[in-house]
Design a protein around this motif. Sequence first.
Motif, PDB file in Angstrom:
ATOM      1  N   ARG A  87       0.818  -1.213   0.000  1.00 56.47           N
ATOM      2  CA  ARG A  87       0.000   0.000   0.000  1.00 56.47           C
ATOM      3  C   ARG A  87       0.859   1.274   0.000  1.00 56.47           C
ATOM      4  O   ARG A  87       0.458   2.293  -0.557  1.00 56.47           O
ATOM      5  CB  ARG A  87      -0.960  -0.004   1.198  1.00 56.47           C
ATOM      6  N   GLU A  88       2.032   1.209   0.623  1.00 55.13           N
ATOM      7  CA  GLU A  88       2.879   2.400   0.665  1.00 55.13           C
ATOM      8  C   GLU A  88       3.463   2.715  -0.704  1.00 55.13           C
ATOM      9  O   GLU A  88       3.521   3.875  -1.117  1.00 55.13           O
ATOM     10  CB  GLU A  88       3.997   2.219   1.693  1.00 55.13           C
ATOM     11  N   SER A  89       3.914   1.700  -1.422  1.00 53.90           N
ATOM     12  CA  SER A  89       4.535   1.942  -2.732  1.00 53.90           C
ATOM     13  C   SER A  89       3.512   2.168  -3.840  1.00 53.90           C
ATOM     14  O   SER A  89       3.799   2.855  -4.822  1.00 53.90           O
ATOM     15  CB  SER A  89       5.450   0.773  -3.105  1.00 53.90           C
ATOM     16  N   LEU A  90       2.304   1.606  -3.682  1.00 57.97           N
ATOM     17  CA  LEU A  90       1.300   1.733  -4.735  1.00 57.97           C
ATOM     18  C   LEU A  90       0.200   2.735  -4.400  1.00 57.97           C
ATOM     19  O   LEU A  90      -0.452   3.264  -5.296  1.00 57.97           O
ATOM     20  CB  LEU A  90       0.669   0.362  -5.031  1.00 57.97           C
ATOM     21  N   GLY A  91      -0.043   2.968  -3.119  1.00 57.90           N
ATOM     22  CA  GLY A  91      -1.009   3.986  -2.713  1.00 57.90           C
ATOM     23  C   GLY A  91      -2.460   3.606  -2.852  1.00 57.90           C
ATOM     24  O   GLY A  91      -3.331   4.472  -2.972  1.00 57.90           O
ATOM     25  N   TYR A  92      -2.780   2.308  -2.840  1.00 55.35           N
ATOM     26  CA  TYR A  92      -4.178   1.919  -2.951  1.00 55.35           C
ATOM     27  C   TYR A  92      -4.908   2.106  -1.623  1.00 55.35           C
ATOM     28  O   TYR A  92      -4.322   2.061  -0.549  1.00 55.35           O
ATOM     29  CB  TYR A  92      -4.332   0.476  -3.445  1.00 55.35           C
ATOM     30  N   GLU A  93      -6.212   2.317  -1.725  1.00 56.97           N
ATOM     31  CA  GLU A  93      -7.050   2.466  -0.538  1.00 56.97           C
ATOM     32  C   GLU A  93      -7.398   1.089   0.021  1.00 56.97           C
ATOM     33  O   GLU A  93      -7.480   0.100  -0.712  1.00 56.97           O
ATOM     34  CB  GLU A  93      -8.324   3.239  -0.873  1.00 56.97           C
ATOM     35  N   THR A 105      -9.956  -1.318   2.733  1.00 58.19           N
ATOM     36  CA  THR A 105     -11.265  -1.423   3.357  1.00 58.19           C
ATOM     37  C   THR A 105     -11.112  -1.511   4.870  1.00 58.19           C
ATOM     38  O   THR A 105     -10.003  -1.653   5.390  1.00 58.19           O
ATOM     39  CB  THR A 105     -12.005  -2.667   2.859  1.00 58.19           C
ATOM     40  N   GLU A 106     -12.215  -1.445   5.584  1.00 57.39           N
ATOM     41  CA  GLU A 106     -12.171  -1.585   7.042  1.00 57.39           C
ATOM     42  C   GLU A 106     -11.677  -2.963   7.452  1.00 57.39           C
ATOM     43  O   GLU A 106     -11.115  -3.133   8.538  1.00 57.39           O
ATOM     44  CB  GLU A 106     -13.559  -1.327   7.634  1.00 57.39           C
ATOM     45  N   ALA A 107     -11.858  -3.955   6.578  1.00 55.99           N
ATOM     46  CA  ALA A 107     -11.406  -5.317   6.860  1.00 55.99           C
ATOM     47  C   ALA A 107      -9.960  -5.538   6.449  1.00 55.99           C
ATOM     48  O   ALA A 107      -9.469  -6.666   6.466  1.00 55.99           O
ATOM     49  CB  ALA A 107     -12.303  -6.323   6.155  1.00 55.99           C
ATOM     50  N   ASP A 108      -9.261  -4.472   6.065  1.00 56.58           N
ATOM     51  CA  ASP A 108      -7.850  -4.528   5.678  1.00 56.58           C
ATOM     52  C   ASP A 108      -7.643  -5.223   4.342  1.00 56.58           C
ATOM     53  O   ASP A 108      -6.579  -5.799   4.085  1.00 56.58           O
ATOM     54  CB  ASP A 108      -7.000  -5.221   6.762  1.00 56.58           C
ATOM     55  N   GLY A 109      -8.639  -5.152   3.479  1.00 58.10           N
ATOM     56  CA  GLY A 109      -8.488  -5.627   2.112  1.00 58.10           C
ATOM     57  C   GLY A 109      -8.247  -4.451   1.179  1.00 58.10           C
ATOM     58  O   GLY A 109      -8.402  -3.286   1.571  1.00 58.10           O
ATOM     59  N   ILE A 110      -7.867  -4.728  -0.057  1.00 61.66           N
ATOM     60  CA  ILE A 110      -7.678  -3.676  -1.051  1.00 61.66           C
ATOM     61  C   ILE A 110      -9.047  -3.247  -1.565  1.00 61.66           C
ATOM     62  O   ILE A 110      -9.823  -4.067  -2.056  1.00 61.66           O
ATOM     63  CB  ILE A 110      -6.807  -4.182  -2.212  1.00 61.66           C
ATOM     64  N   SER A 111      -9.349  -1.965  -1.446  1.00 64.08           N
ATOM     65  CA  SER A 111     -10.665  -1.461  -1.836  1.00 64.08           C
ATOM     66  C   SER A 111     -10.837  -1.542  -3.349  1.00 64.08           C
ATOM     67  O   SER A 111     -10.004  -1.053  -4.111  1.00 64.08           O
ATOM     68  CB  SER A 111     -10.830  -0.014  -1.364  1.00 64.08           C
ATOM     69  N   THR A 112     -11.926  -2.168  -3.798  1.00 70.07           N
ATOM     70  CA  THR A 112     -12.212  -2.325  -5.227  1.00 70.07           C
ATOM     71  C   THR A 112     -13.687  -2.076  -5.504  1.00 70.07           C
ATOM     72  O   THR A 112     -14.520  -2.079  -4.588  1.00 70.07           O
ATOM     73  CB  THR A 112     -11.857  -3.735  -5.734  1.00 70.07           C
ATOM     74  N   ASP A 113     -14.006  -1.910  -6.797  1.00 66.95           N
ATOM     75  CA  ASP A 113     -15.409  -1.909  -7.188  1.00 66.95           C
ATOM     76  C   ASP A 113     -15.848  -3.349  -7.450  1.00 66.95           C
ATOM     77  O   ASP A 113     -15.097  -4.297  -7.176  1.00 66.95           O
ATOM     78  CB  ASP A 113     -15.639  -0.998  -8.396  1.00 66.95           C
ATOM     79  N   VAL A 123      -6.265   2.673  -7.761  1.00 66.76           N
ATOM     80  CA  VAL A 123      -5.058   2.976  -8.524  1.00 66.76           C
ATOM     81  C   VAL A 123      -5.270   2.524  -9.967  1.00 66.76           C
ATOM     82  O   VAL A 123      -5.591   1.356 -10.201  1.00 66.76           O
ATOM     83  CB  VAL A 123      -3.823   2.269  -7.926  1.00 66.76           C
ATOM     84  N   PRO A 124      -5.105   3.405 -10.945  1.00 62.76           N
ATOM     85  CA  PRO A 124      -5.311   3.011 -12.347  1.00 62.76           C
ATOM     86  C   PRO A 124      -4.461   1.804 -12.737  1.00 62.76           C
ATOM     87  O   PRO A 124      -3.263   1.759 -12.488  1.00 62.76           O
ATOM     88  CB  PRO A 124      -4.877   4.265 -13.125  1.00 62.76           C
TER      89      PRO A 124
END
Length: 301
Positions: free
Chosen positions: A236-242, A244-252, A259-260
């Motif tokens: 997450r630090e190198s890529l900057g993705y958001e 979730t509250e459950a500590d997963g990578i936020s996605t649609d 992150v594009p």
Amino acid sequence: MIYDCAIVGGGAAGLSAALVLGRARRSVALLDNSQPRNAVTRESHGFLTRDGVTPSEFRHIAYAEVLSYPSVEHHAARVTDIRKLEAGFRIVMDNGVTIQARKLLMASGLREVLPSIPGIAEFYGKSLFNCPYCDGWELRDQPLILLAEQPRVYHAAKLLYHWSPDLVVCTNGSNVLTDEEKQVLTSRNIQVTDEKVAAFHGTKGKLEQVEFADGSRIERTGGFIAPQLLPQTDFRESLGYEMTEADGISTDATGKSTVPGLYAAGEAASGASMNLILAAAAGSMAAMSINVELMEEEFSS
């Protein structure tokens, strides 16, 4: 070469994504160091046509199918660094190899941290498990223990009761059940205790007794525990993705992150334990979304 997509993780989500992209004639780098979370499990359940398959056999069959497509390559290595480029990603592995890809799918899943209880590792995956949907049938009608230190213990207890009403719920010293919740459970003859577990006892992975800190023991032949779940990889630090509250990578809904070009599927996105069939479905959905995005970019250039 620059791959169309790099997939970090070779579980059900990553392998399903690789299969879809391989069949779509996309060049894929599948990066996996063969350290799956379910390695201790003797059998995997709930996946149509593969119910009861061992995790190793599942991976063996899946890899044979995926790698039959010439555009899919397997890199048996651990990813140590990922950087976002102007157009794509640069991925560094612990074998010294660096690759580039236009799109990136994080499907590395989770790792488990078991409660610090003597003997727990001996029984985990043999008579102590994590998911009732995966292993509840095999333990049906047996005297079971549910050990969880999180508030979801109440939901888990109600769920597990349908597989076996002979149930002891233990919060291991954590005050996570309300008085009302305890009353609901005890009204169903479910024993509830906040006493800390001192040790598990049995032979050859088969649970026989649970010993508590006060010296008391109860006879149990199996049960379920709720380990702490942490991301297998964390960029997450190198890529900057958001997150979730459950500590997963936020996605649609399609697996696209904030992150594009970056997608996530399976447990890497949910932050929670996920069975094979759901993880595989999430991987397939993300792969289709990646393929469409690549297609649109190609037609707009």
